[in-house]
Design a protein around this motif. Structure first.
Motif, PDB file in Angstrom:
ATOM      1  N   ASN A 112       0.841  -1.189   0.000  1.00  0.00           N
ATOM      2  CA  ASN A 112       0.000   0.000   0.000  1.00  0.00           C
ATOM      3  C   ASN A 112       0.879   1.242   0.000  1.00  0.00           C
ATOM      4  O   ASN A 112       1.873   1.311   0.726  1.00  0.00           O
ATOM      5  CB  ASN A 112      -0.885  -0.009   1.258  1.00  0.00           C
ATOM      6  CG  ASN A 112      -1.537   1.339   1.477  1.00  0.00           C
ATOM      7  OD1 ASN A 112      -2.113   1.916   0.553  1.00  0.00           O
ATOM      8  ND2 ASN A 112      -1.421   1.856   2.691  1.00  0.00           N
ATOM      9  N   ILE A 113       0.491   2.217  -0.804  1.00  0.00           N
ATOM     10  CA  ILE A 113       1.204   3.487  -0.781  1.00  0.00           C
ATOM     11  C   ILE A 113       0.227   4.655  -0.632  1.00  0.00           C
ATOM     12  O   ILE A 113       0.568   5.809  -0.823  1.00  0.00           O
ATOM     13  CB  ILE A 113       2.165   3.576  -2.000  1.00  0.00           C
ATOM     14  CG1 ILE A 113       3.298   4.580  -1.775  1.00  0.00           C
ATOM     15  CG2 ILE A 113       1.408   3.893  -3.279  1.00  0.00           C
ATOM     16  CD1 ILE A 113       4.521   4.331  -2.621  1.00  0.00           C
ATOM     17  N   GLY A 114      -1.026   4.313  -0.269  1.00  0.00           N
ATOM     18  CA  GLY A 114      -1.996   5.326   0.154  1.00  0.00           C
ATOM     19  C   GLY A 114      -1.770   5.641   1.627  1.00  0.00           C
ATOM     20  O   GLY A 114      -1.114   4.870   2.351  1.00  0.00           O
ATOM     21  N   HIS A 115      -2.367   6.724   2.107  1.00  0.00           N
ATOM     22  CA  HIS A 115      -1.954   7.185   3.435  1.00  0.00           C
ATOM     23  C   HIS A 115      -2.223   6.184   4.571  1.00  0.00           C
ATOM     24  O   HIS A 115      -1.362   5.940   5.409  1.00  0.00           O
ATOM     25  CB  HIS A 115      -2.604   8.523   3.780  1.00  0.00           C
ATOM     26  CG  HIS A 115      -2.053   9.078   5.059  1.00  0.00           C
ATOM     27  ND1 HIS A 115      -0.847   9.723   5.109  1.00  0.00           N
ATOM     28  CD2 HIS A 115      -2.514   9.038   6.330  1.00  0.00           C
ATOM     29  CE1 HIS A 115      -0.585  10.057   6.354  1.00  0.00           C
ATOM     30  NE2 HIS A 115      -1.560   9.671   7.117  1.00  0.00           N
TER      31      HIS A 115
ATOM     32  N   ILE B  35       3.238 -11.965  -0.556  1.00  0.00           N
ATOM     33  CA  ILE B  35       4.253 -11.213   0.180  1.00  0.00           C
ATOM     34  C   ILE B  35       3.704  -9.827   0.469  1.00  0.00           C
ATOM     35  O   ILE B  35       3.395  -9.072  -0.454  1.00  0.00           O
ATOM     36  CB  ILE B  35       5.560 -11.140  -0.629  1.00  0.00           C
ATOM     37  CG1 ILE B  35       6.099 -12.563  -0.817  1.00  0.00           C
ATOM     38  CG2 ILE B  35       6.574 -10.247   0.077  1.00  0.00           C
ATOM     39  CD1 ILE B  35       7.218 -12.663  -1.803  1.00  0.00           C
ATOM     40  N   VAL B  36       3.555  -9.514   1.751  1.00  0.00           N
ATOM     41  CA  VAL B  36       2.950  -8.248   2.152  1.00  0.00           C
ATOM     42  C   VAL B  36       4.031  -7.309   2.676  1.00  0.00           C
ATOM     43  O   VAL B  36       4.826  -7.679   3.540  1.00  0.00           O
ATOM     44  CB  VAL B  36       1.869  -8.476   3.229  1.00  0.00           C
ATOM     45  CG1 VAL B  36       1.221  -7.143   3.620  1.00  0.00           C
ATOM     46  CG2 VAL B  36       0.801  -9.445   2.713  1.00  0.00           C
ATOM     47  N   LEU B  37       4.030  -6.106   2.139  1.00  0.00           N
ATOM     48  CA  LEU B  37       5.047  -5.127   2.519  1.00  0.00           C
ATOM     49  C   LEU B  37       4.535  -4.215   3.627  1.00  0.00           C
ATOM     50  O   LEU B  37       3.379  -3.759   3.600  1.00  0.00           O
ATOM     51  CB  LEU B  37       5.436  -4.292   1.301  1.00  0.00           C
ATOM     52  CG  LEU B  37       5.839  -5.085   0.051  1.00  0.00           C
ATOM     53  CD1 LEU B  37       6.359  -4.142  -1.028  1.00  0.00           C
ATOM     54  CD2 LEU B  37       6.873  -6.148   0.374  1.00  0.00           C
ATOM     55  N   SER B  38       5.364  -3.951   4.595  1.00  0.00           N
ATOM     56  CA  SER B  38       5.088  -2.978   5.666  1.00  0.00           C
ATOM     57  C   SER B  38       3.738  -3.180   6.335  1.00  0.00           C
ATOM     58  O   SER B  38       3.091  -2.216   6.754  1.00  0.00           O
ATOM     59  CB  SER B  38       5.174  -1.541   5.118  1.00  0.00           C
ATOM     60  OG  SER B  38       6.490  -1.231   4.793  1.00  0.00           O
ATOM     61  N   GLU B  39       3.302  -4.444   6.408  1.00  0.00           N
ATOM     62  CA  GLU B  39       2.029  -4.771   7.061  1.00  0.00           C
ATOM     63  C   GLU B  39       0.876  -3.918   6.537  1.00  0.00           C
ATOM     64  O   GLU B  39      -0.076  -3.596   7.260  1.00  0.00           O
ATOM     65  CB  GLU B  39       2.162  -4.572   8.576  1.00  0.00           C
ATOM     66  CG  GLU B  39       3.317  -5.403   9.139  1.00  0.00           C
ATOM     67  CD  GLU B  39       3.484  -5.229  10.644  1.00  0.00           C
ATOM     68  OE1 GLU B  39       2.523  -4.788  11.294  1.00  0.00           O
ATOM     69  OE2 GLU B  39       4.569  -5.575  11.150  1.00  0.00           O
ATOM     70  N   GLY B  40       0.952  -3.547   5.281  1.00  0.00           N
ATOM     71  CA  GLY B  40      -0.136  -2.790   4.679  1.00  0.00           C
ATOM     72  C   GLY B  40      -0.053  -1.290   4.909  1.00  0.00           C
ATOM     73  O   GLY B  40      -0.904  -0.535   4.437  1.00  0.00           O
ATOM     74  N   ARG B  41       0.939  -0.853   5.648  1.00  0.00           N
ATOM     75  CA  ARG B  41       1.147   0.589   5.806  1.00  0.00           C
ATOM     76  C   ARG B  41       1.994   1.116   4.654  1.00  0.00           C
ATOM     77  O   ARG B  41       2.507   0.346   3.848  1.00  0.00           O
ATOM     78  CB  ARG B  41       1.836   0.862   7.154  1.00  0.00           C
ATOM     79  CG  ARG B  41       0.908   0.577   8.321  1.00  0.00           C
ATOM     80  CD  ARG B  41       1.618   0.577   9.660  1.00  0.00           C
ATOM     81  NE  ARG B  41       0.674   0.183  10.686  1.00  0.00           N
ATOM     82  CZ  ARG B  41      -0.051   1.035  11.419  1.00  0.00           C
ATOM     83  NH1 ARG B  41       0.094   2.332  11.257  1.00  0.00           N
ATOM     84  NH2 ARG B  41      -0.919   0.587  12.313  1.00  0.00           N
ATOM     85  N   LEU B  42       2.155   2.422   4.623  1.00  0.00           N
ATOM     86  CA  LEU B  42       2.892   3.073   3.533  1.00  0.00           C
ATOM     87  C   LEU B  42       4.217   2.372   3.248  1.00  0.00           C
ATOM     88  O   LEU B  42       5.179   2.504   4.002  1.00  0.00           O
ATOM     89  CB  LEU B  42       3.184   4.526   3.905  1.00  0.00           C
ATOM     90  CG  LEU B  42       2.088   5.548   3.615  1.00  0.00           C
ATOM     91  CD1 LEU B  42       2.442   6.877   4.264  1.00  0.00           C
ATOM     92  CD2 LEU B  42       1.894   5.712   2.135  1.00  0.00           C
ATOM     93  N   LEU B  43       4.299   1.690   2.138  1.00  0.00           N
ATOM     94  CA  LEU B  43       5.491   0.889   1.871  1.00  0.00           C
ATOM     95  C   LEU B  43       6.702   1.746   1.552  1.00  0.00           C
ATOM     96  O   LEU B  43       7.839   1.332   1.776  1.00  0.00           O
ATOM     97  CB  LEU B  43       5.212  -0.114   0.752  1.00  0.00           C
ATOM     98  CG  LEU B  43       5.204   0.397  -0.695  1.00  0.00           C
ATOM     99  CD1 LEU B  43       6.593   0.281  -1.316  1.00  0.00           C
ATOM    100  CD2 LEU B  43       4.238  -0.448  -1.490  1.00  0.00           C
ATOM    101  N   ASN B  44       6.495   2.922   0.998  1.00  0.00           N
ATOM    102  CA  ASN B  44       7.673   3.740   0.684  1.00  0.00           C
ATOM    103  C   ASN B  44       8.341   4.240   1.952  1.00  0.00           C
ATOM    104  O   ASN B  44       9.543   4.472   1.971  1.00  0.00           O
ATOM    105  CB  ASN B  44       7.319   4.903  -0.263  1.00  0.00           C
ATOM    106  CG  ASN B  44       6.252   5.806   0.308  1.00  0.00           C
ATOM    107  OD1 ASN B  44       5.469   5.386   1.165  1.00  0.00           O
ATOM    108  ND2 ASN B  44       6.195   7.037  -0.166  1.00  0.00           N
ATOM    109  N   LEU B  45       7.554   4.352   3.004  1.00  0.00           N
ATOM    110  CA  LEU B  45       8.150   4.738   4.288  1.00  0.00           C
ATOM    111  C   LEU B  45       8.629   3.522   5.054  1.00  0.00           C
ATOM    112  O   LEU B  45       9.699   3.547   5.666  1.00  0.00           O
ATOM    113  CB  LEU B  45       7.144   5.531   5.116  1.00  0.00           C
ATOM    114  CG  LEU B  45       7.005   6.967   4.621  1.00  0.00           C
ATOM    115  CD1 LEU B  45       5.737   7.603   5.126  1.00  0.00           C
ATOM    116  CD2 LEU B  45       8.221   7.771   5.048  1.00  0.00           C
TER     117      LEU B  45
END
Lengths: 491, 491, 491, 491
Positions: free
Chosen positions: B357-360, B396-406
């Motif tokens: 996810n890269i939405g807020h 494969i889930v990135l950053s537990e669904g939080r902003l992946l770029n951060l």
């Protein structure tokens, strides 16, 4: 330096405790390396490499771990070193040593001599160890019977070793070799020690070598020069010039890993910046696409007019480093040649210009000159140095001028390496299983094998291939199963 | 939790010893943030923010450090927390605490309450601490007089605090709030403790707040809803809708940081893959360009027909998540809406599909549902989890669904943040220096200030702006110095 | 000039025998104009425009033919002229006159006054004829009750007519109007004749006008200026600023038609060339993408720093015309402003540099100055002139500095015009069916209608739109059917 | 058919009065053909082609006019025919006949036999005339001593002529040749007449032919097949495989001329459409970039897995025609193979799908099958036919399945042809001036000449080439002046 040893296994890596993390990443990588998996499925019963003693010199990464374990599944014994002092991923090295079924107490993997951040003496020590095998069952000294090379350092060491053993002396570093000073003197020291220790080591072991497979432009150039001079000691397969290697790894791998390396190193917005890319071969093409895809304006420096014309047609400005260096925010070398960026160029760069190399060797940027220039070095973090010139402007140098995608990031991604390594494995099989078919020359793989590698990867990406009818195949004069193009076709 | 304190400075960060590294990166970032440097030059003598007590809730990164120190140079007192549990860069936080002239023994910086990997209770504790100021000189309880928000959590906490203090009770988590369960119950617990501790804290301190500046779509939506309901406690400037914010940060920042996040997380070749991007707003546009620039084939899911038509015109396929999810290798949410990717979608994904996810907010992907689904979680490395479904396929889930770029990378690069933060600083000045000019409404910055921010950044990139003649300006009905476009212009 | 007349139908076109070819192309265009077809399906029974007398000034192309016949199907009476001397497609004009069921002997179509290659006096004569309707049933003089405008020339003529009738005199061309000399003196002559012929014509007929719909940036600017000065004679709907107009026609239409115009004109390889694009609004964005898509290197000249920053982020160089003009092989103006390329610029251009305008008016390039400059003109073919300067170098000017996509090619393609014209038709319906809802101001269409236009075209392209759940719609504060974005959203 | 003749000059073109327009366009083209100009400068004094009688079969366009006149300046006598029935530009043909200093009364140019829209019998008649020279000074029958071919039709006619003269009979069209029915029967008829007229014509004249230069993939394939079968009558230089030909003309020329052809034919918005491109060789690569540059979504059909993998890496979907044909709005064939699009495919296409071929021959699309299918043909305009199937849906076929860039537009632009034709001229010089150096084989030009062509064109575009130092050249094992790459390098 001391070799580590657990049971029969000798090795030297940074930290065996990283093996679990390494193994997880290897598992993920296997999914992204359909070529390796297909070769395991095809060959793991036949084990065509049974009896092979493969010494490998190639960046010791997660992807290389999958290659190594594929070679093992095909029957080979393997020893490994990295071909770059910064490129080892320590968790991958650890996992390979431990092996798929081993434990830290009882490792069952492969002897690896590699860690991230070797010194030059350590690097060549590792290469040397990788080439020295445990004695044979009969106690005789033993080297590899197969080489797998990336950049040609394994091949170089053997050729130099044989040369100096024949001469009976290792020369001092002469004036003429000044360019090679730092690194070359390390090799000479190592071979001098070897000569004193066992004056016949390389001449004894090298005749067993059936051949080498080499995957870089640079290494291949060396091989052609040796062959042309009649000095090549064994046959070589030029894996680099398989289309599925040079046009994929060099182009699409770089497209991936150049921005990755820059981002991890300095995290500077590439969009809106001016990037000067020296060289518009396959690496330069991938580099330019990478930077343009992020919104940079790319200027190409190129000596070959054909490549320069391609750059223009692709919408880039073509200028010399001389004329463009002051306009660039990023300067990337990709030429495979030397002395591309000198200290005088750096003096003229913008403040905080970012300078990196993604060509094979570290002589594209004059790092030695920079060290002598009076500029002072501030290490921002490992592989990222800010060099401050007396006038106050600074230049940010990535990975000390070595391959920045390996030093600052993780190199080519698995999928690209799957294609390259499929060619490596197929070439190893070709050489090893048909030892009498080759002269001391440099060969390329037949196109049908190249197409086989491509087919595996197209299917893995969900692409549907068109099947020619018999009629159509005849019309264009090919077999329905391929190969589909003449040898000279350029893709 | 215990506050750290050295001398008068209270704070809570991961490791003060990282401050040197942080300071070096802050120095590099300053060069890439020409907007911050320009504002320092313009205002550091006038110090228009003298007397401001700014509580900031915004990802505590290297770039934010430059923002904080700019606010300080303009005269403000500042306290800070991150607005995301994963987004803090610990070396930046440490450096801000130590300050530009401070030492570990004598830190002279800013109170920061943030570290990478906070739990939710820790997160809200930090937000709370950031809002509680040391008592005033006269001993009275004191909060901020200015808020700087990203996502609206600081604003939310104050509004909820006031609401419950007025009600005299903090409600239990009701059925209707089920969606917010996990996080919301944390807030309620915190406010319950606050109510019991000081039943008038928020009502006492909030009237001093002159206003808030907010920079996300999500936070701004909350503000408009509060204003529409007549519940907004203080004026707000919508920084998000400055062109140099929303159309730069959201688009070009994401173009940079999406591939960066994916690469650092999983390092999978993006070329040749199918990427499903949910949402084609500014973030979705930047995400798509990012992926396409690496050779992916992008499919867009979009509800707004205008944005969908743009996606088609830009060469992308437009399909629903329902119909495209089985074809995708990468799935990225950018909608700012909730429940975009459900567990049923994940069940239908390809093996090892990558989901981020890269939405807020983190409710675009149903992580709670995934946890309940019977899938098992294997942590590959921090912020990278492989979830295995009973049928064996994994996602494969990135950053537990939080902003992946951060979570997986370093967020937006400095240059982009320079534009966004220039708007923040200018908005802080506008609010603070003209306290009587505002109702409890949501305002946007005037276009002339937006153009000022743009001008600084164009010049920093070496762009030459054309100067209109008086005649030309009259012909199109603008001033020669701008603004150049009507308010409704869409860029 | 003599009006042609067959039966009751008055008209003036180049050649009625081209009608068959025109009709075939209109049939093809209908398939590419799903918006027109959808509006016909929706409204052809209700006939909301019954009673409307629409005078239209808009490039008389195949696409406009579909618009005209849609207006007719919705009940309107229509008269038409082109809004550019070069833009008429003579086969389309002929087919519209003949009508769908007419014959050359018995035409049943619409009065059209337009042909390719009008002189300026002819152009304004056509505009005048298009505004003069046959007398009403009661014999009274009659004008239109609705205007459909592109560039505002119909609106201009009426406003000037009324102004001079009120003054009782048409002024001589004053010094101050020197810029407009050539064209404006034609208008003054025409109105002088009108005043002498019927001193109350415009004041009599203009009060019946319910309103105008206008679709260009230029025409809309004029309307806002009139409204601001309190001089607007009737309400106006600004169709240009519908997203599905300005961001589609201006951007994607230009992307299509710029290279088309250049190719048909000079057929020069665009790849590898340097293109200087003046202006980076929507038209400039489409132009740049068009040229870059063909491999050109694009340099942008721009006064607005926000647009300039976008250009940089999109990977273009930003420079002034002054500094870039000598490097450019192609120079394209897109600004909507005047005096962008002067004769001094042309003197400095490369030999055979190609110079064209794709902004609305022909004053972006100083054609008058060129004519006076001493350069000699060689007509290569219609709309392609080579101007030779005394030093021997030549500049190739397209369409005499008028819109090159219309002069050298066929203008925007049908699909783009379908979106633009859907807005025109919807705006005509809004104005005509709610005549009391409007003041003498400039209005925009509501977003819901904009989204309706987008939806029709997304579906025609096979795009699948996502349907928000009620929950999701509430979460972001919109209706499930839209509109989905706040008014100020910039797309 | 009757030959036209003025004075000694025999020819057959559409309309000599078009010569002025042709001459103007030739003048413009000269500026865009720096290769031709450079060769004229280099060789017009030496006149290396003095004594050459060149028969040329190549699209008779403005660019070819510059080629012809370059050959003349280098000393050659020339006769010319087009190699495609639709590709002649009549004004260019006229200008070449009139010549640079000639007049309609006293033409001093070159015998040309070509006009736009030849029938097949006319086409082969032209080819035949172009191969028959006026008798020699001694009255003996005379043919060319050099051939310049594009597609191999001149070479084919000579080989078939010799074959049938040796057999003494021209066979009837056999069952096996059914595929070639229409066109091949024309050739047989022509050769039957020739045999009856002069049974030794081809055997007499062909031994004088020093060689042929051929520039298409298709023609080269024929040559390799003839050489492999030992049936090649004279040496051949494969110009097609010069990098500056195949990778420029085929790729960048097609990038330019594909959208140009589509736009002039149907003027449909390409953005947002789905385009199916069959083949991803150089032509397919250029075609895809062309369509993507206009915002189309491209699907590739490809049999060669290496090219298919490239397509995937470049971001395209790879699917078969079978599976993708129903989704496509545009279908373009580029394979150089036959039977790519059959009638069954057309039956399944979307209504008003656009179908065109940009591969060399017209057998990629089954036009014969379409004619037999029961679909009815409506000619929209020349080279644009709408075929209506019984179910009512229609398919729009461009140029009757022949090269659409030539039939619907003007073919490759001058700059691209400058590179291709530079190779042709250099190859003509190589063959003609070293007549004894060649066997009856197919040769490629040496890389140094390829680089020479590139260098001229880089400089014309303002590119600055980097000069290698002696040291650098040695390091990579090349000469400082090049060639810079090994023979097998793929660019």
């Amino acid at each position: 330096m001391q070799i580590d040893r657990i049971g029969d296994l000798d090795f030297k890596v940074a930290d065996l405790s990283l093996a679990d993390f390494g193994r997880k990443e290897i598992s993920l990588a296997e999914h992204e390396m359909p070529g390796m998996m297909a070769l395991r499925r095809e060959y793991s019963e036949v084990r065509p490499l049974a009896g092979a003693r493969i010494s490998g010199s190639l960046h010791m990464t997660v992807q290389t771990a999958v290659l190594i374990e594929t070679l093992v599944d095909l029957g080979a014994d393997v020893r490994w070193a990295s071909c770059n002092i910064f490129s080892t991923q320590d968790h991958a090295a650890a996992a390979v040593v431990i092996g798929r079924n081993g434990t830290p107490e009882n490792p069952t993997g492969v002897p690896v001599f590699a860690w991230k951040g070797e010194t030059l003496p350590e690097y060549w020590w590792c290469t040397d160890r990788m080439l020295r095998w445990p004695n044979a069952a009969d106690g005789s000294v033993q080297g590899p019977n197969m080489l797998l090379d990336d950049g040609g350092d394994a091949t170089l060491l053997i050729h130099k070793g044989v040369q100096y053993e024949k001469a009976g002396v290792v020369p001092a570093l002469s004036e003429e070799d000044a360019d090679y000073t730092e690194e070359y003197s390390v090799i000479l020291d190592l071979l001098r020690a070897s000569l004193s220790d066992d004056p016949q080591y390389w001449t004894t072991t090298s005749p067993s070598i059936i051949g080498v497979t080499e995957e870089t432009t640079t290494g291949v150039n060396r091989l052609y020069q040796l062959a042309a001079a009649g000095e090549l000691l064994f046959p070589a397969i030029n894996v680099n010039d398989s289309v599925t290697k040079s046009k994929f790894d060099n182009k699409y791998g770089i497209r991936h890993s150049l921005v990755d390396g820059i981002n991890r190193a300095v995290d500077v917005l590439i969009g809106g910046k001016v990037a000067l890319v020296a060289g518009y071969g396959d690496v330069g093409k991938g580099a330019s696409e990478s930077l343009q895809g992020q919104g940079a304006r790319v200027i190409i420096a190129e000596a070959d007019p054909i490549c320069a014309l391609q750059a223009l047609m692709d919408g880039y400005e073509v200028a010399t480093v001389e004329s463009a260096v002051e306009r660039a925010d990023l300067i990337i070398t990709t030429t495979g040649n030397k002395d591309i960026i000198g200290v005088d160029h750096m003096r003229r760069m913008k403040h905080q210009a970012i300078l990196g190399n993604i060509g094979h060797f570290d002589n594209e940027i004059d790092m030695a000159g920079l060290a002598r220039s009076g500029a002072s070095r501030i290490e921002i973090k490992p592989q990222v140095d800010e060099w401050r010139f007396p006038d106050g402007h600074t230049v940010i140098v990535l990975s000390e001028g070595r391959l920045l995608n390996l030093g600052n990031a993780t190199g080519h991604p698995s999928f690209v390496m799957s294609a390259s390594f499929s060619n490596q494995v197929i070439a190893q099989i070709e050489l090893f299983t048909k030892p009498d078919s080759w002269d001391k020359e440099v060969y390329r793989l037949p196109k049908s094998l190249d197409e086989k590698v491509a087919r595996i990867h197209v299917e893995a990406l969900g692409g549907e291939l068109t099947q020619l009818t018999k009629d159509q195949a005849e019309y264009i004069g090919v077999d329905v199963e391929g190969p589909f193009k003449p040898e000279h076709y350029r893709y």
